[in-house]
Design a protein around this motif. Structure first.
Motif, PDB file in Angstrom:
ATOM      1  N   THR A  68       0.821  -1.219   0.000  1.00  0.00           N
ATOM      2  CA  THR A  68       0.000   0.000   0.000  1.00  0.00           C
ATOM      3  C   THR A  68       0.854   1.269   0.000  1.00  0.00           C
ATOM      4  OG1 THR A  68      -0.167  -0.014   2.417  1.00  0.00           O
ATOM      5  CG2 THR A  68      -1.889  -1.170   1.187  1.00  0.00           C
ATOM      6  N   GLY A  69       2.161   1.108  -0.044  1.00  0.00           N
ATOM      7  CA  GLY A  69       3.069   2.244  -0.074  1.00  0.00           C
ATOM      8  C   GLY A  69       4.498   1.761   0.092  1.00  0.00           C
ATOM      9  N   LEU A  70       5.407   2.706   0.161  1.00  0.00           N
ATOM     10  CA  LEU A  70       6.815   2.386   0.377  1.00  0.00           C
ATOM     11  C   LEU A  70       7.261   3.001   1.698  1.00  0.00           C
ATOM     12  CD1 LEU A  70       8.372   3.042  -3.166  1.00  0.00           C
ATOM     13  CD2 LEU A  70       7.517   0.876  -2.220  1.00  0.00           C
ATOM     14  N   LEU A  71       7.985   2.222   2.495  1.00  0.00           N
ATOM     15  CA  LEU A  71       8.535   2.696   3.758  1.00  0.00           C
ATOM     16  C   LEU A  71      10.042   2.855   3.632  1.00  0.00           C
ATOM     17  CD1 LEU A  71       6.530   0.437   6.256  1.00  0.00           C
ATOM     18  CD2 LEU A  71       6.158   2.874   5.787  1.00  0.00           C
ATOM     19  N   VAL A  72      10.549   3.944   4.194  1.00  0.00           N
ATOM     20  CA  VAL A  72      11.993   4.204   4.168  1.00  0.00           C
ATOM     21  C   VAL A  72      12.452   4.525   5.586  1.00  0.00           C
ATOM     22  CG1 VAL A  72      11.962   5.049   1.786  1.00  0.00           C
ATOM     23  CG2 VAL A  72      11.657   6.666   3.665  1.00  0.00           C
ATOM     24  N   PRO A  73      13.722   4.268   5.906  1.00  0.00           N
ATOM     25  CA  PRO A  73      14.214   4.608   7.243  1.00  0.00           C
ATOM     26  C   PRO A  73      14.142   6.116   7.474  1.00  0.00           C
ATOM     27  CG  PRO A  73      15.749   3.145   6.103  1.00  0.00           C
ATOM     28  CD  PRO A  73      14.758   3.614   5.082  1.00  0.00           C
ATOM     29  N   PRO A  74      13.845   6.554   8.713  1.00  0.00           N
ATOM     30  CA  PRO A  74      13.813   8.000   8.980  1.00  0.00           C
ATOM     31  C   PRO A  74      15.206   8.608   8.840  1.00  0.00           C
ATOM     32  CG  PRO A  74      13.674   6.736  11.026  1.00  0.00           C
ATOM     33  CD  PRO A  74      13.538   5.748   9.905  1.00  0.00           C
ATOM     34  N   LYS A  75      15.238   9.863   8.421  1.00  0.00           N
ATOM     35  CA  LYS A  75      16.483  10.631   8.249  1.00  0.00           C
ATOM     36  C   LYS A  75      17.465   9.949   7.293  1.00  0.00           C
ATOM     37  CE  LYS A  75      18.141  13.379  11.316  1.00  0.00           C
ATOM     38  NZ  LYS A  75      17.464  14.649  10.956  1.00  0.00           N
ATOM     39  N   ASP A  76      16.935   9.226   6.347  1.00  0.00           N
ATOM     40  CA  ASP A  76      17.767   8.571   5.328  1.00  0.00           C
ATOM     41  C   ASP A  76      17.399   9.183   3.978  1.00  0.00           C
ATOM     42  OD1 ASP A  76      19.053   6.909   3.507  1.00  0.00           O
ATOM     43  OD2 ASP A  76      18.728   5.101   4.699  1.00  0.00           O
ATOM     44  N   GLU A  77      18.061  10.278   3.647  1.00  0.00           N
ATOM     45  CA  GLU A  77      17.708  11.007   2.430  1.00  0.00           C
ATOM     46  C   GLU A  77      17.979  10.202   1.172  1.00  0.00           C
ATOM     47  OE1 GLU A  77      19.650  14.817   2.739  1.00  0.00           O
ATOM     48  OE2 GLU A  77      18.815  15.131   4.745  1.00  0.00           O
ATOM     49  N   ALA A  78      19.016   9.387   1.195  1.00  0.00           N
ATOM     50  CA  ALA A  78      19.312   8.551   0.025  1.00  0.00           C
ATOM     51  C   ALA A  78      18.180   7.565  -0.240  1.00  0.00           C
ATOM     52  CB  ALA A  78      20.635   7.814   0.221  1.00  0.00           C
ATOM     53  N   ALA A  79      17.647   6.980   0.835  1.00  0.00           N
ATOM     54  CA  ALA A  79      16.539   6.038   0.675  1.00  0.00           C
ATOM     55  C   ALA A  79      15.283   6.753   0.182  1.00  0.00           C
ATOM     56  CB  ALA A  79      16.263   5.327   2.005  1.00  0.00           C
ATOM     57  N   LEU A  80      15.057   7.966   0.662  1.00  0.00           N
ATOM     58  CA  LEU A  80      13.901   8.743   0.211  1.00  0.00           C
ATOM     59  C   LEU A  80      14.042   9.095  -1.269  1.00  0.00           C
ATOM     60  CD1 LEU A  80      11.257  10.188   0.840  1.00  0.00           C
ATOM     61  CD2 LEU A  80      12.585  12.117   1.749  1.00  0.00           C
ATOM     62  N   VAL A  81      15.225   9.491  -1.678  1.00  0.00           N
ATOM     63  CA  VAL A  81      15.491   9.780  -3.093  1.00  0.00           C
ATOM     64  C   VAL A  81      15.207   8.547  -3.940  1.00  0.00           C
ATOM     65  CG1 VAL A  81      17.313  10.278  -4.781  1.00  0.00           C
ATOM     66  CG2 VAL A  81      17.186  11.589  -2.657  1.00  0.00           C
ATOM     67  N   ALA A  82      15.728   7.403  -3.504  1.00  0.00           N
ATOM     68  CA  ALA A  82      15.554   6.166  -4.272  1.00  0.00           C
ATOM     69  C   ALA A  82      14.081   5.796  -4.398  1.00  0.00           C
ATOM     70  CB  ALA A  82      16.335   5.034  -3.609  1.00  0.00           C
ATOM     71  N   ALA A  83      13.318   5.973  -3.314  1.00  0.00           N
ATOM     72  CA  ALA A  83      11.892   5.627  -3.348  1.00  0.00           C
ATOM     73  C   ALA A  83      11.130   6.548  -4.296  1.00  0.00           C
ATOM     74  CB  ALA A  83      11.314   5.699  -1.940  1.00  0.00           C
ATOM     75  N   ILE A  84      11.419   7.856  -4.229  1.00  0.00           N
ATOM     76  CA  ILE A  84      10.741   8.796  -5.127  1.00  0.00           C
ATOM     77  C   ILE A  84      11.074   8.477  -6.582  1.00  0.00           C
ATOM     78  CG2 ILE A  84      10.575  11.208  -5.850  1.00  0.00           C
ATOM     79  CD1 ILE A  84      11.141  11.985  -2.911  1.00  0.00           C
ATOM     80  N   GLU A  85      12.353   8.263  -6.874  1.00  0.00           N
ATOM     81  CA  GLU A  85      12.754   7.984  -8.255  1.00  0.00           C
ATOM     82  C   GLU A  85      12.170   6.662  -8.747  1.00  0.00           C
ATOM     83  OE1 GLU A  85      16.999   8.399  -8.573  1.00  0.00           O
ATOM     84  OE2 GLU A  85      16.848  10.598  -8.580  1.00  0.00           O
ATOM     85  N   ARG A  86      12.059   5.711  -7.841  1.00  0.00           N
ATOM     86  CA  ARG A  86      11.459   4.425  -8.235  1.00  0.00           C
ATOM     87  C   ARG A  86      10.016   4.611  -8.677  1.00  0.00           C
ATOM     88  NH1 ARG A  86      10.436  -0.698  -4.153  1.00  0.00           N
ATOM     89  NH2 ARG A  86       9.559  -2.126  -5.724  1.00  0.00           N
ATOM     90  N   LEU A  87       9.261   5.420  -7.943  1.00  0.00           N
ATOM     91  CA  LEU A  87       7.855   5.625  -8.309  1.00  0.00           C
ATOM     92  C   LEU A  87       7.701   6.516  -9.532  1.00  0.00           C
ATOM     93  CD1 LEU A  87       5.953   5.896  -4.900  1.00  0.00           C
ATOM     94  CD2 LEU A  87       6.305   3.921  -6.376  1.00  0.00           C
ATOM     95  N   ILE A  88       8.649   7.402  -9.759  1.00  0.00           N
ATOM     96  CA  ILE A  88       8.621   8.190 -10.995  1.00  0.00           C
ATOM     97  C   ILE A  88       8.832   7.272 -12.197  1.00  0.00           C
ATOM     98  CG2 ILE A  88       9.805   9.978 -12.333  1.00  0.00           C
ATOM     99  CD1 ILE A  88      10.478  11.340  -9.637  1.00  0.00           C
ATOM    100  N   HIS A  89       9.814   6.402 -12.097  1.00  0.00           N
ATOM    101  CA  HIS A  89      10.143   5.480 -13.187  1.00  0.00           C
ATOM    102  C   HIS A  89       9.041   4.451 -13.430  1.00  0.00           C
ATOM    103  CE1 HIS A  89      14.166   6.452 -14.486  1.00  0.00           C
ATOM    104  NE2 HIS A  89      14.634   6.471 -13.246  1.00  0.00           N
TER     105      HIS A  89
END
Length: 376
Positions: free
Chosen positions: A315-336
């Motif tokens: 139902t969504g993607l979870l990323v570790p808190p304060k992990d900007e690299a993981a947040l970037v990867a999740a956003i780019e994954r959903l864009i792609h």
């Protein structure tokens, strides 16, 4: 035949601004069975919530204070409880509890305390965190019933206080208001966002808890790889000015739109493609539920109640808190991956409808009220 006396329930909360706890109170009084209950609301600051309550026909009052344990207002609160002929006091959040508890107990009124996320967290100085833990331990032992909005918050209470007890009642969302199939004004056009842009939404208080600066830094990295994006940051808070300045410093001001809180959140969400909530801690985030109800692809931090609302990769993607690299990867994954984005959106909408309807939450709390006053 004499009519059954309605139960007068006071809902009290620290502020009149609209946030998660305030949305919870608005929905609770909206859906309470008015044949059985008479809701009254006490807030400790004025704001849009008071106006919204007036439109619902629910009496709302303000006794102003912005402090916890503000003994200067306790006598006013006690007099207010007498005048309102309250049967049950339902407090929402720590500050409201500390300013109502003495008055309610001195009048022999039962107090229910809903914990919308604990007031203590790891980012506080050690002395401050310890003081808040002691304060929460003190007040939770003096209420008739504690309600936690997530299993995680219940477990934290047990770990920190030892003999802590609570009933877990998870937050719900107003599915009539947050209707994914509704008709809404064109928010993209209102803000001048190009129709072909993918919109990332951040609709929340702009405070340390919600990590707005980390959100902006991650978004700037995404912008380096994708052109047709706009970040919509809707909210207010003590980091708002810092966030606006950081967007300038990162050179992305032209790709971020800032605005204050709006009352038409469903319309804003309707314009969003990906909803982000990179919180450092949460109770049970109503903003995430609202985005899911509107069938949005959600990226959120893997913390507390959030992981109970969002099932990772379903139902969504979870990323570790304060992990900007993981947040970037999740956003780019959903864009792609448009197919994944669509799947998460559909699953999110179905999950909220099945599991997080505010009417079901309200029925559970109505049962608590009735049990509270039932003869032994």
């Amino acid at each position: 035949m004499e009519a059954t006396k309605k139960i007068r329930v006071l809902q009290t909360i620290r502020q009149g601004k609209i946030g998660g706890g305030e949305s919870h109170v608005l929905d609770l009084v909206r859906y309470l069975d008015k044949g059985l209950f008479e809701p009254v609301v006490l807030s400790f600051t004025d704001g849009p919530m008071i106006t919204s309550l007036a439109k619902l026909g629910v009496p709302a009052h303000v006794i102003h204070t912005e402090k916890a344990f503000d003994f200067k207002v306790w006598k006013k609160v006690k007099q207010f409880l007498k005048e309102q002929r309250v049967d049950i006091v339902h407090v929402h959040g720590t500050r409201a509890n500390t300013n109502v508890l003495w008055a309610a107990r001195s009048l022999g009124l039962p107090v229910i305390y809903t914990i919308h996320g604990w007031s203590f967290h790891d980012s506080l100085p050690a002395w401050n965190k310890k003081a808040r833990i002691l304060a929460e331990k003190f007040i939770t032992r003096r209420t008739r019933l504690n309600i936690t909005v997530s299993d995680s918050n219940h477990e934290t209470g047990v770990r920190e206080f030892g003999d802590f007890k609570s009933l877990v009642v998870k937050n719900g969302v107003n599915l009539e208001k947050f209707n994914r199939f509704g008709e809404y004004p064109d928010i993209k056009a209102l803000y001048g966002i190009p129709a072909h842009h993918l919109v990332i939404g951040y609709i929340v208080r702009i405070t340390e808890q919600k990590d707005p600066l980390g959100m902006l830094r991650a978004y700037a990295r995404v912008c380096a790889n994708f052109r047709d994006l706009t970040l919509l940051m809707i909210g207010e808070g003590d980091l708002k000015d810092a966030a606006v300045q950081l967007a300038r410093d990162l050179g992305i001001s032209d790709r971020v739109i800032f605005d204050n809180f709006r009352q038409d959140v469903p319309a804003v969400l309707n314009a969003v493609d990906i909803y982000c909530l990179p919180s450092l801690w949460e109770g049970f985030p109503i903003g995430v539920l609202e985005a899911m109800a509107m069938a949005k692809a959600v990226i959120a931090s893997d913390v507390d109640g959030t992981r109970e609302a969002v099932e990772h990769e379903v139902t969504g993607l979870l990323v570790p808190p304060k992990d900007e690299a993981a947040l970037v990867a999740a956003i780019e994954r959903l864009i792609h991956d448009r197919a994944l984005r669509n799947t998460l959106q559909e699953n999110a909408g179905r999950s909220v409808k099945a599991n997080f309807d505010v009417r079901d939450m309200t029925h559970k709390i109505e049962t608590v009220y009735q049990q509270m006053l039932a003869p032994l």
